[in-house]
Scaffold this active site. Structure first.
Site, PDB file in Angstrom:
ATOM      1  N   GLU A 114      71.701  23.213   2.785  1.00  0.00           N
ATOM      2  CA  GLU A 114      71.061  23.750   1.586  1.00  0.00           C
ATOM      3  C   GLU A 114      71.732  23.241   0.308  1.00  0.00           C
ATOM      4  O   GLU A 114      71.131  23.230  -0.761  1.00  0.00           O
ATOM      5  CB  GLU A 114      71.084  25.298   1.619  1.00  0.00           C
ATOM      6  CG  GLU A 114      70.200  25.937   0.554  1.00  0.00           C
ATOM      7  CD  GLU A 114      70.213  27.468   0.604  1.00  0.00           C
ATOM      8  OE1 GLU A 114      70.752  28.029   1.568  1.00  0.00           O
ATOM      9  OE2 GLU A 114      69.668  28.083  -0.334  1.00  0.00           O
TER      10      GLU A 114
ATOM     11  N   HIS B 256      65.144  33.575  -1.999  1.00  0.00           N
ATOM     12  CA  HIS B 256      65.595  33.385  -0.637  1.00  0.00           C
ATOM     13  C   HIS B 256      66.363  32.093  -0.417  1.00  0.00           C
ATOM     14  O   HIS B 256      67.352  32.054   0.303  1.00  0.00           O
ATOM     15  CB  HIS B 256      64.364  33.413   0.276  1.00  0.00           C
ATOM     16  CG  HIS B 256      64.667  33.206   1.717  1.00  0.00           C
ATOM     17  ND1 HIS B 256      65.543  34.022   2.399  1.00  0.00           N
ATOM     18  CD2 HIS B 256      64.229  32.285   2.608  1.00  0.00           C
ATOM     19  CE1 HIS B 256      65.613  33.600   3.661  1.00  0.00           C
ATOM     20  NE2 HIS B 256      64.848  32.543   3.803  1.00  0.00           N
TER      21      HIS B 256
ATOM     22  N   ARG C 174      55.256  29.815   2.230  1.00  0.00           N
ATOM     23  CA  ARG C 174      55.893  30.936   1.542  1.00  0.00           C
ATOM     24  C   ARG C 174      55.527  31.041   0.070  1.00  0.00           C
ATOM     25  O   ARG C 174      55.303  32.135  -0.442  1.00  0.00           O
ATOM     26  CB  ARG C 174      57.403  30.792   1.679  1.00  0.00           C
ATOM     27  CG  ARG C 174      57.833  30.972   3.106  1.00  0.00           C
ATOM     28  CD  ARG C 174      59.296  30.698   3.294  1.00  0.00           C
ATOM     29  NE  ARG C 174      59.652  31.003   4.676  1.00  0.00           N
ATOM     30  CZ  ARG C 174      60.851  30.797   5.206  1.00  0.00           C
ATOM     31  NH1 ARG C 174      61.810  30.297   4.458  1.00  0.00           N
ATOM     32  NH2 ARG C 174      61.088  31.110   6.458  1.00  0.00           N
TER      33      ARG C 174
ATOM     34  N   SER D  62      61.696  38.629   8.704  1.00  0.00           N
ATOM     35  CA  SER D  62      61.379  37.253   9.109  1.00  0.00           C
ATOM     36  C   SER D  62      59.916  36.873   8.938  1.00  0.00           C
ATOM     37  O   SER D  62      58.998  37.668   9.173  1.00  0.00           O
ATOM     38  CB  SER D  62      61.743  37.075  10.572  1.00  0.00           C
ATOM     39  OG  SER D  62      61.203  35.864  11.052  1.00  0.00           O
TER      40      SER D  62
ATOM     41  N   LEU E 189      67.237  25.653   9.273  1.00  0.00           N
ATOM     42  CA  LEU E 189      68.146  25.498  10.406  1.00  0.00           C
ATOM     43  C   LEU E 189      68.071  24.059  10.900  1.00  0.00           C
ATOM     44  O   LEU E 189      69.070  23.431  11.216  1.00  0.00           O
ATOM     45  CB  LEU E 189      67.765  26.466  11.526  1.00  0.00           C
ATOM     46  CG  LEU E 189      67.796  27.950  11.161  1.00  0.00           C
ATOM     47  CD1 LEU E 189      67.381  28.800  12.359  1.00  0.00           C
ATOM     48  CD2 LEU E 189      69.179  28.373  10.705  1.00  0.00           C
TER      49      LEU E 189
END
Lengths: 645, 251
Positions: A432, A408, A338, A285, A448
């Site tokens: 998604e 990912h 990220r 995570s 989420l």
């Protein structure tokens, strides 16, 4: 030709959604019972949508690829969910969450959709608490927060390292309640094989029963695609084994436009690849970057000694460690978004400073353990540390973790308007599976948020607006010519695949696809490689259709056949991804073109020429798809160079 | 590493099952158990035989989809893991490994090692939820929840619904599964109003579906990949007794 009308309501950004809700059309309770909705997918987006639509009184059928909705890959989300509650009094607000999400997405998302997402984020937390989701709390009994990449506030709500699990179980419980009430019917172990159009409107689907191979027909007034992303095109990804982009591709081939297929998120903190037989990658995570510090050796000879097993990371002195994220991005440090963290890791490894087998960097908890104690770290990340130890066989309390970026999440997906409707009337896409909210890069803890926002708080309104026109449209029979033809085409495709009886196993072709994509359409892309990838992919498609080996039959459980059908779709999707990556001659978010970088090595956007959504239209077998553009107009936000320094 | 595998093969629910023996060689100790089965399956496909069917999905121990009965243990010899988190380094070289499906009456076999666990969903549908609909709810911080209670609820809520507890139990009881949900919701103020009805309905459904009763052997706790404690069962029994004796919501 379909025009790309985003149907964004007029007016001030902060008033658009309120105005939409006040003026949308409604369906009265007696009429709701006459309207059918199909939901494909039971993750956060699908389960929450089905539960909410069922509770409103619509007849819902939901289709699950596994034996239970609780298996959906939303369950694996670890870190948390964002919301603009500002419980910490640290300056958060709807505007700031909106701004961070747009900036995090590198100014490639639609303003109005993102603002709405930030606006409903707070209701999601309330909803989940009411369902009995055991979010982490502090000693006063209030909800606790942590920080995530791309934000300077603490707005992430979490349930240990299992937030996705708890939120999915919440949505699953809401769904279970509706199943019991009879408003939702659940069909498990079914995979969507095709979309059925009647009079150019989505009116049903064809499924395959994975237990006995039966091909089944289902009709409705509208269809929701909530089948997640297509990261498994890369073979090795953090996606679950059953995740696939097949349903979305079937919609694309039936006329739904596909947006930004090249936007793929490479997550910086995954356990590195360790062997050719490896089947998937495991994510560690992003929340670990709250307390973990990322480094590689400062001296290239130390890195080499580590790779050869002559030196241990714990033996390297503090001054000989290069905390490269803290060095390059002092303002955000280890919590940069990220895409940036991934590229920085690749840059160090490519320069020869990688550890492990050369493609890994350290994520170190030494400082945090000294500061907070081992117990606190265990409380925060216990399950993640256990997971790491089981896989790698190294104790992360004593030694730094080794991590490397891996595929990912896919920001691209079916193009949708403000109402989450695709270019096919009656076909909606959520979570998604659509492209709408994350631009070219998704921030942590926002997936989420988006899945649940779409399912609980957007779709129940926008679908009602669509369905209000359909109250006079009778239910249709699945015996019509359109269903007949669709079923026939599906059966022929399956027969064709199974009768090839070639020499290549599905897994070997899948690995080949993954290799092409990671090598040429991966983290660093350039025109030369992308041009190489396109013919390789078309060769692979030919190889599949002439030489794949699928054993077993079509009338019983046959996982090889399931994988083969998905692979055929993934190869087609891969070709569009490569084409989209080639046309986008700029670097933005997860799409990094090596030709387009600033002098400091950062991604260089080209707002003048590429501030648009690349929207692809299928033109038929063997034909080149056509790209349309949805220009992105930023009325309320100032488009800037992304800076995390 | 080299292994001899004895794997349960069964074409469908009605077919007669049998053990088949396979040899598998040159497996890396870092290979996961399911990756070892992938390698076996690829070799079977190369020999034109039907690969072994087994359920799996996330391969990181959270979805609860995988579940194999390995050498007499659900999820194999290691502690606190699912089958997908088991690695071959936990076995000895040249070892014989026996692989079976979950065996319990409410879990009929679909094919080979794949069983139908929808019975667990049916129990949840009886009341494993708080009956709220979407919207119209108070602020998340409106009702403070003591940290220790939130933490305990989280521990119970971490059940992944894999069914190992049922497979481990000689009575095929689902008490650990049911009690984890009952306990989670009865600990939280949001779940409290329905707790008496919930426990009665869920237990009745569990009995109806053919799950056995609990005889306190604690095999479920020993095999649970998420280390759910048997104290949940004690809490559920208390809830159940209270509901039957002290409330007017007796069903």
């Amino acid at each position: 030709m379909t025009t790309l009308n985003s149907k964004t309501p007029e007016g001030e950004l902060s008033e658009k959604w309120t105005k939409y809700k006040a003026s949308q059309k409604l369906v009265n309770p007696a009429n709701k019972r006459k309207l059918d909705v199909i939901v494909v997918g039971t993750g956060l987006a699908g389960s929450s949508a089905a539960a909410s639509l069922g509770a409103l009184g619509f007849n819902v059928k939901i289709f699950c690829i596994s034996d239970s909705p609780r298996r959906a890959h939303s369950i694996a989300a670890q870190g948390g969910i964002n919301a603009a509650k500002n419980y910490q009094n640290d300056g958060d607000s709807v505007e700031r969450l909106f701004y961070d999400t747009i900036k995090g997405g590198d100014y490639r998302a639609r303003e109005a959709n993102v603002y709405r997402l930030a606006e409903v984020s707070n209701s999601i937390i309330d909803q989940c608490v009411a369902q009995g989701v055991p979010f982490a709390r502090d000693y006063s009994g209030m909800l606790d927060n942590r920080s995530f990449g791309g934000a300077q506030v603490s707005r992430t709500f979490y349930a240990k390292g299992q937030t996705g699990q708890q939120l999915l179980l919440g949505a699953y419980s809401a769904l279970s309640k509706e199943i019991k009430a009879g408003t939702v019917k659940m069909y498990e172990r079914r995979e969507m094989m095709d979309l059925v159009l009647v009079d150019n409107q989505a009116r049903g689907i064809i499924t395959r029963n994975l237990q006995n191979g039966e091909i089944e027909r289902w009709s409705a007034h509208a269809v929701v695609i909530a089948t997640g992303g297509y990261g498994n095109v890369y073979f090795l990804s953090t996606n679950a084994m059953n995740c696939n982009g097949s349903a979305a591709i079937q919609c694309y081939k039936r006329g739904a436009y596909f947006a930004n297929p090249c936007y793929v998120q490479i997550h910086p903190t995954c356990i590195p690849v360790h062997g050719e037989y490896q089947s998937k990658l495991t994510l560690m995570s992003e929340s670990l970057r709250n307390d973990g510090r990322i480094w590689v050796p400062k001296k290239i000879e130390d890195a080499q000694a580590i790779r050869e097993g002559r030196l241990k990371p714990t033996e390297i002195a503090e001054q000989d460690r290069d905390y490269y994220l803290e060095r390059r991005y002092p303002a955000f440090g280890n919590l940069v978004p990220r895409d940036i963290a991934s590229r920085a890791a690749k840059e160090r490894c490519d320069a020869g400073y990688g550890v492990g087998a050369g493609f890994a960097v350290y994520l170190d908890f030494k400082t945090a353990i000294e500061r907070l104690g081992r117990d606190k770290i265990h409380e925060r990340y216990g399950n993640l540390f256990q997971m790491y130890e089981k896989i790698v066989d190294v104790d992360p309390y004593e030694n730094p973790m080794m991590i490397y970026p891996a595929v990912h999440y896919t920001m691209g997906g079916l193009w949708v308007d403000y109402e989450l409707q695709t270019t096919i009337p009656g076909l909606f896409a959520t979570g998604e599976a659509n492209f709408s909210d994350h631009g070219a890069n998704r921030l942590g803890a926002s997936a989420l948020m988006q899945g649940l926002a779409d399912g609980y708080f957007v779709l129940p309104y926008t679908m009602q607006n669509f369905l209000s026109d359909k109250i006079h449209q009778p239910r249709i029979s699945v015996e019509s010519q359109e269903f007949e033809n669709a079923e026939k085409a599906v059966k022929e495709k399956i027969e064709k695949i199974i009768s090839i009886k070639g020499e290549k196993t599905v897994d070997s072709l899948q690995r080949e696809l993954g290799h092409i994509m990671w090598e040429y359409v991966g983290m660093g892309r350039n025109a030369e490689n992308l041009k190489k990838a396109i013919p390789l992919l078309s060769d692979l498609r030919k190889k599949f259709w002439s030489n794949v080996r699928v054993v077993g039959d079509t009338t019983s459980m046959n996982p090889e056949l399931e994988k083969a059908i998905r692979l055929a779709d993934h190869i087609e999707l891969a070709e569009v991804m490569a084409k989209d990556a080639l046309q986008r001659e700029e670097s933005c978010g997860g799409h990094y073109r090596e030709e387009f970088v600033t002098e400091e090595g950062e991604a260089k956007r080209d707002d003048e020429n590429f501030k648009f959504v690349g929207v692809w239209e299928y033109k038929g077998e063997g034909q080149d798809p056509i790209m349309h553009k949805e220009e992105l107009n930023y009325e309320f936000i100032k488009v800037q160079q992304r800076n995390y320094k | 590493m080299d292994f001899t595998l004895k794997i349960w093969r069964q074409e469908n629910a009605n077919a007669k099952g049998r053990f088949e023996t396979y040899k598998i060689n040159d497996i890396s100790p870092d290979c996961s158990f399911l990756e070892m089965l992938d390698i076996l399956n690829e070799s079977l496909v190369n020999k034109l035989s039907h690969p072994v069917c087994f359920d799996n999905d996330c391969r990181e121990g959270i979805c609860g989809m995988c579940g194999l009965y390995i050498n007499g243990h659900p999820h194999g010899p290691d502690q606190a893991i699912t089958t997908c988190q088991l690695h071959m380094r936990k076995f000895k070289d040249k070892e014989t490994i026996v692989i079976e499906p979950w065996r319990a009456k409410p879990f009929p076999i679909i094919r080979d090692l794949v069983v139908d666990r929808t019975a667990l969903d049916k129990i949840i549908q009886e009341g494993g939820y708080v009956s709220v609909t979407t919207g119209g709810i108070p602020d998340g911080n409106a009702i403070p929840i003591p940290k220790y209670k939130a933490d305990q609820a989280m521990d119970s809520a971490s059940c992944i619904g894999c069914g190992a507890c049922v497979a481990a139990c000689k009575n095929a009881s689902a008490m650990l599964f049911v009690s984890a949900k009952v306990t989670q919701l009865s600990l939280l103020p949001q779940g409290k109003p329905e707790s008496s009805i919930r426990v009665q309905k869920m237990v009745a459904k569990m009995d109806e579906l053919g799950f056995g009763n609990c005889t306190n052997t604690y095999a479920c706790e020993a095999e649970c990949p998420k280390e759910i404690k048997c104290s949940n069962i004690a809490k559920m029994n208390r809830e159940f007794l209270f509901a039957k004796v002290c409330t007017e919501e007796n069903i």
